[in-house]
Design an enzyme around this catalytic site. Sequence first.
Site, PDB file in Angstrom:
ATOM      1  CB  CYS A  85     149.486 -10.520   5.942  1.00  0.00           C
ATOM      2  SG  CYS A  85     148.047 -10.823   4.904  1.00  0.00           S
ATOM      3  N   GLY A  86     147.247 -11.557   8.443  1.00  0.00           N
ATOM      4  CA  GLY A  86     146.594 -12.719   9.057  1.00  0.00           C
ATOM      5  C   GLY A  86     146.215 -13.770   8.028  1.00  0.00           C
ATOM      6  CG  ASP A 231     141.046  -8.960   3.467  1.00  0.00           C
ATOM      7  OD1 ASP A 231     140.792 -10.059   2.942  1.00  0.00           O
ATOM      8  OD2 ASP A 231     141.904  -8.791   4.352  1.00  0.00           O
ATOM      9  CB  CYS A 235     141.012  -8.103   7.354  1.00  0.00           C
ATOM     10  SG  CYS A 235     142.615  -7.278   7.412  1.00  0.00           S
ATOM     11  CB  THR A 237     146.182  -7.387  10.662  1.00  0.00           C
ATOM     12  OG1 THR A 237     145.801  -7.045   9.329  1.00  0.00           O
ATOM     13  CG2 THR A 237     147.417  -8.258  10.625  1.00  0.00           C
TER      14      THR A 237
END
Length: 308
Positions: A85-86, A231, A235, A237
């Site tokens: 999860c970035g 999100d 985001c 990823t």
Amino acid sequence: MKVIDSHTEGEPTRLIIEGGPDLGSGPLSERLQRMMRDHDHVRTFAVNEPRGYDALVGALLCEPFDTSCAAGVIFFNNGGYLGMCGHGTIGTAVTLAHMGRIGPGTHRFETPVGVVSVELIDRNEVLIENLASYRTQKDVTVDVPGLGPVTGDVAYGGNWFFLVQQSPFPLEMGHINALTQAAQAVSDALAAHGITGTNGEPVDHIEFFGPPASPEGHSRNYVLCSGGAYDRSPCGTGTSAKLACLAADGKLPPGQDWVQESIIGSRFIARYRMEQDQVIPSIRGRAYVVGEATLLRDPRDPFADGLR
Ligand code: PYC
């Protein structure tokens, strides 16, 4: 359970710093399997209502197996578990700095899908270098009830994404419900048509793209996460998956910035380098700590482990 909440470019992360489950030792991929099998109630306790809400991403702080890492993290949400999860990694770094556990400089974090590098630039700004990201399918068309044919690429950036170049609705908050319904319909259609990532993994994140709203931006996105929430950040990823597609199409050279706007107008600055033919994305963004809390569990509470 003790938690610290942050947001990264608008997207929330709840880091569990005390009171998590005993997952034993070994690589994080094995500990994730134990959490999924025996301790899933910890996930629902920490992120679902009444203590959490749909957009909240949980992060369980673990001892790393790889001793070169400063921390291990398992990410999850209202629907299940995330590979990487970035925004959550950026939020975790800023929270660990808030706790005095890391200082400015470069650190390594272990996740169930690999090690990522994290540079704490200052107390709020972080640059992460993500896992190798790649596209597996280009221009896949699916028939989506209510929308008609929708064409996109399947790519991996730490989670699996379906990236649609032409958003079916304007990328504005006024269209958030229509965007969410459309993305959910695309997700259902991909599952119904058996379109998956490598090894049959579900493509459980959907991205719609369109023109940026600001002169500095290169693109704006809307991202549906695996639990059905959108999100608020661009985001991490998902932006990594986008870079993999841009690289594969020859549309962005290594080392050049790509400014990805989110649906709320926040930004990640992304770029990639090549390592042995692999795209290695880096993502820069800001996070802020917003709360520290102790979550309580009353065994008499019929919803003690959160609403499922
Ligand atoms: O930033 O990678 C990310 C992410 C995944 C799901 C929500 N945010």
